[in-house]
Motif scaffolding. Sequence first.
Motif, mmCIF file in Angstrom:
data_model
loop_
_atom_site.group_PDB
_atom_site.id
_atom_site.type_symbol
_atom_site.label_atom_id
_atom_site.label_comp_id
_atom_site.label_asym_id
_atom_site.label_seq_id
_atom_site.Cartn_x
_atom_site.Cartn_y
_atom_site.Cartn_z
ATOM 1 N N PHE A 1 0.812 -1.218 0.000
ATOM 2 C CA PHE A 1 0.000 0.000 0.000
ATOM 3 C C PHE A 1 0.850 1.275 0.000
ATOM 4 O O PHE A 1 0.350 2.356 0.279
ATOM 5 C CB PHE A 1 -0.956 -0.011 1.190
ATOM 6 C CG PHE A 1 -2.283 -0.648 0.886
ATOM 7 C CD1 PHE A 1 -3.370 0.124 0.503
ATOM 8 C CD2 PHE A 1 -2.437 -2.023 0.934
ATOM 9 C CE1 PHE A 1 -4.587 -0.458 0.202
ATOM 10 C CE2 PHE A 1 -3.648 -2.625 0.636
ATOM 11 C CZ PHE A 1 -4.732 -1.831 0.263
ATOM 12 N N GLY A 2 2.132 1.155 -0.326
ATOM 13 C CA GLY A 2 2.973 2.322 -0.541
ATOM 14 C C GLY A 2 3.841 2.761 0.603
ATOM 15 O O GLY A 2 4.542 3.778 0.484
ATOM 16 N N GLU A 3 3.831 2.020 1.715
ATOM 17 C CA GLU A 3 4.645 2.393 2.871
ATOM 18 C C GLU A 3 5.931 1.562 2.863
ATOM 19 O O GLU A 3 5.985 0.453 3.373
ATOM 20 C CB GLU A 3 3.863 2.148 4.168
ATOM 21 C CG GLU A 3 2.552 2.912 4.239
ATOM 22 C CD GLU A 3 1.672 2.455 5.393
ATOM 23 O OE1 GLU A 3 2.224 1.912 6.385
ATOM 24 O OE2 GLU A 3 0.440 2.614 5.292
ATOM 25 N N LYS A 4 6.981 2.109 2.273
ATOM 26 C CA LYS A 4 8.217 1.359 2.107
ATOM 27 C C LYS A 4 8.777 0.923 3.456
ATOM 28 O O LYS A 4 8.834 1.705 4.399
ATOM 29 C CB LYS A 4 9.249 2.200 1.363
ATOM 30 C CG LYS A 4 10.493 1.418 0.987
ATOM 31 C CD LYS A 4 11.417 2.218 0.099
ATOM 32 C CE LYS A 4 12.633 1.387 -0.307
ATOM 33 N NZ LYS A 4 13.555 2.133 -1.195
ATOM 34 N N GLN A 5 9.226 -0.318 3.529
ATOM 35 C CA GLN A 5 9.729 -0.893 4.770
ATOM 36 C C GLN A 5 11.258 -0.920 4.752
ATOM 37 O O GLN A 5 11.874 -1.744 4.085
ATOM 38 C CB GLN A 5 9.176 -2.308 4.947
ATOM 39 C CG GLN A 5 7.664 -2.387 4.981
ATOM 40 C CD GLN A 5 7.077 -1.668 6.174
ATOM 41 O OE1 GLN A 5 7.354 -2.022 7.322
ATOM 42 N NE2 GLN A 5 6.245 -0.665 5.911
ATOM 43 N N GLU A 6 11.862 -0.007 5.496
ATOM 44 C CA GLU A 6 13.323 0.059 5.535
ATOM 45 C C GLU A 6 13.927 -1.226 6.094
ATOM 46 O O GLU A 6 15.039 -1.614 5.737
ATOM 47 C CB GLU A 6 13.775 1.261 6.361
ATOM 48 C CG GLU A 6 13.381 2.604 5.781
ATOM 49 C CD GLU A 6 13.983 2.850 4.405
ATOM 50 O OE1 GLU A 6 15.107 2.352 4.152
ATOM 51 O OE2 GLU A 6 13.329 3.517 3.582
ATOM 52 N N ALA A 7 13.202 -1.905 6.968
ATOM 53 C CA ALA A 7 13.719 -3.149 7.557
ATOM 54 C C ALA A 7 13.916 -4.236 6.513
ATOM 55 O O ALA A 7 14.620 -5.221 6.766
ATOM 56 C CB ALA A 7 12.768 -3.642 8.644
ATOM 57 N N PHE A 8 13.312 -4.091 5.327
ATOM 58 C CA PHE A 8 13.424 -5.090 4.278
ATOM 59 C C PHE A 8 14.627 -4.879 3.363
ATOM 60 O O PHE A 8 14.903 -5.733 2.515
ATOM 61 C CB PHE A 8 12.165 -5.101 3.407
ATOM 62 C CG PHE A 8 10.924 -5.622 4.074
ATOM 63 C CD1 PHE A 8 10.962 -6.195 5.328
ATOM 64 C CD2 PHE A 8 9.699 -5.544 3.427
ATOM 65 C CE1 PHE A 8 9.816 -6.676 5.938
ATOM 66 C CE2 PHE A 8 8.537 -6.020 4.020
ATOM 67 C CZ PHE A 8 8.600 -6.588 5.277
ATOM 68 N N GLU A 9 15.333 -3.755 3.516
ATOM 69 C CA GLU A 9 16.312 -3.379 2.504
ATOM 70 C C GLU A 9 17.417 -4.407 2.314
ATOM 71 O O GLU A 9 17.914 -4.595 1.200
ATOM 72 C CB GLU A 9 16.901 -1.997 2.814
ATOM 73 C CG GLU A 9 15.927 -0.861 2.556
ATOM 74 C CD GLU A 9 15.300 -0.930 1.162
ATOM 75 O OE1 GLU A 9 16.037 -0.878 0.170
ATOM 76 O OE2 GLU A 9 14.059 -1.068 1.065
ATOM 77 N N GLU A 10 17.846 -5.092 3.363
ATOM 78 C CA GLU A 10 18.891 -6.106 3.217
ATOM 79 C C GLU A 10 18.361 -7.432 2.683
ATOM 80 O O GLU A 10 19.142 -8.359 2.458
ATOM 81 C CB GLU A 10 19.601 -6.344 4.552
ATOM 82 C CG GLU A 10 20.492 -5.198 4.984
ATOM 83 C CD GLU A 10 21.474 -5.610 6.072
ATOM 84 O OE1 GLU A 10 21.838 -6.798 6.134
ATOM 85 O OE2 GLU A 10 21.870 -4.733 6.850
ATOM 86 N N PHE A 11 17.058 -7.496 2.436
ATOM 87 C CA PHE A 11 16.452 -8.782 2.096
ATOM 88 C C PHE A 11 15.784 -8.782 0.717
ATOM 89 O O PHE A 11 15.036 -9.697 0.389
ATOM 90 C CB PHE A 11 15.452 -9.172 3.189
ATOM 91 C CG PHE A 11 16.080 -9.198 4.559
ATOM 92 C CD1 PHE A 11 16.881 -10.264 4.940
ATOM 93 C CD2 PHE A 11 15.915 -8.132 5.432
ATOM 94 C CE1 PHE A 11 17.491 -10.280 6.191
ATOM 95 C CE2 PHE A 11 16.525 -8.143 6.681
ATOM 96 C CZ PHE A 11 17.313 -9.221 7.061
ATOM 97 N N ARG A 12 16.093 -7.777 -0.082
ATOM 98 C CA ARG A 12 15.521 -7.710 -1.427
ATOM 99 C C ARG A 12 16.169 -8.761 -2.341
ATOM 100 O O ARG A 12 17.317 -9.166 -2.150
ATOM 101 C CB ARG A 12 15.733 -6.330 -2.024
ATOM 102 C CG ARG A 12 15.231 -5.169 -1.187
ATOM 103 C CD ARG A 12 13.736 -5.176 -1.000
ATOM 104 N NE ARG A 12 13.289 -3.935 -0.348
ATOM 105 C CZ ARG A 12 12.048 -3.699 0.030
ATOM 106 N NH1 ARG A 12 11.112 -4.615 -0.161
ATOM 107 N NH2 ARG A 12 11.725 -2.553 0.617
ATOM 108 N N ILE A 13 15.442 -9.146 -3.385
ATOM 109 C CA ILE A 13 15.955 -10.126 -4.339
ATOM 110 C C ILE A 13 17.194 -9.587 -5.052
ATOM 111 O O ILE A 13 18.105 -10.356 -5.406
ATOM 112 C CB ILE A 13 14.862 -10.481 -5.364
ATOM 113 C CG1 ILE A 13 13.630 -11.052 -4.653
ATOM 114 C CG2 ILE A 13 15.381 -11.470 -6.400
ATOM 115 C CD1 ILE A 13 12.411 -11.197 -5.546
#
Length: 386
Positions: free
Chosen positions: A353-365
């Motif tokens: 829904f458009g709220e970028k999750q900074e906690a995910f940044e190390e876990f992107r494909i």
Amino acid sequence: MKIAVVGAGVIGATVAARLAQRGAQVTLLDQASAGSGTTSTSYAWVNSNGKEPPAYYQLNLAGLEAHTRMSPTDESGWLGLGGHIEFAVDDHHRDNLAARISRLKAWNYGVEEITPDQAKTLLPDIELPEGVQLIAHYTREGYAYPAKYLAHMLGEARDAGAVIRTGTTVSGFNADDDKVEVQLADGTSLPVQKVVSAVGRWTRPFAALAGASVPVREFAEPGDIVVGYLAVTNPVPVRLSRLITSPWLNVRPAGGGRLMLQALDLDITADPRNVPGPDSELAQIFLERLRSLLANTEDAKIQEILVGQRVMPEDGRTIVGPAPEAPWLYVVATHSGVTLAPYLGEAIAAEIFGEKQEAFEEFRIERFLTDSTYGQPYAPRKPGEQ
């Protein structure tokens, strides 16, 4: 927004519920029955113990805290929070355990070194061996009953208007800039704007249907990293309300007086195509180890042996985010599925829904294109191996 969530395990059901609660028109699809994949064969230890690097520790800690916050305290609750006790009897395990205790104390995780007498108080039926060198008590950890958690989340999804379709296989996609046709094996299709892949160990071939490459391991041979045994006993009169990690056997309550057993060194023969029965030699080994660890288990029997198939990204860390080749496809795949489900469901819905999750940044494909820092995961064969 119309969204298809594919995979009705603990993660997919949570994502579907949270998206529907935000107002999305959600269809939750599964090729078999809800929870029939990895969810049904998980040891379900809820923790952030030994998780590295720090970003992965924080992700799992958020999952542990979400479980603690969300689980009802009545009989409908899915969480046992009696803590976890681990003991070491050799130098290697002792050194590893001491280092973890020190690191987790620095992070205020909730861990303490305890004496054998204190361990006996917490585990009245424990048979501690001579020569125990170090005992850790992780006070905040627990275990989940995945089926109860899944029932709760499927209920929330339905209540929020999600449509749940089991026995429904996705065969392909037709996509353009603003819409996607999810093609189904029965010849019909489902028009949506987004697709969430929560298909666990089927992630690699599923993503390939969309022209995307997502490196999640698949079973190749007995004993590889993605497989492991679980054994479940009959009801036994043992006083146990927490997890135990010992050098030869891990034990947790399994409901109704039953126990769930795990022995990492035995996993070397695990093969989902050839599962030993309750009267097998493997079952007898589990029982011998149980009787040496806990009193009042002389009449224990193995009722079932399972071969769990772990969801294992190539580098061992969670994958979460849009597929670079198909931005309409949002992918989640993780070895820590039960621990992370309540946190990931909330955070993934927010990001869609458009709220970028900074906690995910190390876990992107995308990390697999540029980052070789963390190397390859391997299967530990005894407690204390990392």
